[in-house]
Design an enzyme around this catalytic site. Structure first.
Site, PDB file in Angstrom:
ATOM      1  N   CYS A  89     -14.813 -33.285  26.575  1.00  0.00           N
ATOM      2  CA  CYS A  89     -16.377 -33.292  25.714  1.00  0.00           C
ATOM      3  C   CYS A  89     -16.348 -34.765  25.634  1.00  0.00           C
ATOM      4  CB  CYS A  89     -14.893 -32.279  24.363  1.00  0.00           C
ATOM      5  SG  CYS A  89     -16.106 -32.383  22.980  1.00  0.00           S
ATOM      6  N   HIS A 177     -12.581 -28.036  25.991  1.00  0.00           N
ATOM      7  CA  HIS A 177     -11.039 -28.309  25.666  1.00  0.00           C
ATOM      8  C   HIS A 177     -10.148 -27.592  25.691  1.00  0.00           C
ATOM      9  CE1 HIS A 177     -12.892 -31.801  22.369  1.00  0.00           C
ATOM     10  NE2 HIS A 177     -13.442 -30.397  21.821  1.00  0.00           N
ATOM     11  N   GLU A 179      -7.236 -28.461  26.199  1.00  0.00           N
ATOM     12  CA  GLU A 179      -6.143 -29.524  25.397  1.00  0.00           C
ATOM     13  C   GLU A 179      -6.053 -28.544  24.225  1.00  0.00           C
ATOM     14  OE1 GLU A 179      -8.820 -31.538  23.354  1.00  0.00           O
ATOM     15  OE2 GLU A 179      -8.645 -30.510  24.956  1.00  0.00           O
TER      16      GLU A 179
END
Length: 245
Positions: A89, A177, A179
């Protein structure tokens, strides 16, 4: 010696999320830092890779954000020196900008799980070869970036900008994203709930999408961050061998 990975956080409440387990399982030492809070950036000679996470800051504010500007220069130097980099990001936007790509404000915020289709180049990519296609990518963002000169686009499907690219042999930027886990999203809804209206989505609808797609997120993270750990370990081994010559 174990490989050392610098983890650069930008949120007030930093997290490793689903990245932590595969990275620690690989034996990588995680050197976590918060540049915006005053932590010094790592010296490239002291690390074997850089993982730079998302945040609410903007590359468009680089002239007013010395910490972010310094990180951009660090990423540029890392790529030039062959040090593995993975930007997520904001981290991807910084990396893209460091490599000469424009970063722009999107027409509106995005809060959505996108279906991303792997391009042919992904089949031979060290990180993306094991992810298959399509990939579900969670986007919480306002800025987007173009493909840096000479870089390789790895997936398609983002309504604006590039969702993932590789620059050189060992630098990657992903707008989504991989994670993020459920507890992280709970915090985001609490802290950044106003973003949902700006993205044109309600919280019940956003959470319903999370319920549908989070179960496959853990496997995506295992494969992606596990593959990045292997790249970092390979760089560490090659650097150690070079020093012994």
């Amino acid at each position: 010696m174990a490989a050392t990975l610098a983890c650069l956080h930008h949120l007030e409440q930093p997290f490793l999320g689903l990245a932590e387990r595969p990275l620690r399982a690989a034996g990588v030492v995680l050197d976590e830092r918060r540049p915006a809070a005053g932590d010094a950036l790592p010296a490239l000679a002291d690390v074997d890779g850089i993982l730079t996470f998302g945040g609410s800051q903007s590359v468009l504010d680089l002239e007013r954000d010395p910490a972010l500007a310094a990180e951009r220069e660090l990423l540029r130097d890392a790529v030039a020196g062959g040090v593995p980099v993975l930007g997520i990001c904001l981290g991807a936007q910084l990396l893209a900008h460091a490599l000469g790509a424009p970063v722009e404000r999107a027409p509106r915020r995005f809060v959505a799980w996108l279906e991303l289709t792997a391009l042919p180049a992904a089949a031979e990519d060290p990180l993306f070869a094991g992810l298959g296609s399509p990939i579900r990518g969670l986007q919480w963002n306002e800025d987007v970036f173009a493909l840096p000169p000479g870089a390789t686009q790895l997936v398609t499907g983002a309504p604006v900008g590039v969702a993932a690219f590789r620059a050189g042999r060992s630098a990657w930027g992903v707008q989504f994203h991989p994670e993020v886990d459920g507890s992280t999203l709970d915090g985001w809804y609490a802290d950044y709930g106003a973003w949902l209206g700006q993205a044109g989505v309600s919280e019940p609808d956003a959470r319903a999408a999370d319920v549908r797609h989070l179960p496959e997120q853990a496997e995506l993270a295992e494969r992606l961050f596990g593959a990045f750990a292997r790249v970092v370990e390979g760089f560490a081994a090659a650097s150690s061998e070079a020093r012994l010559r």
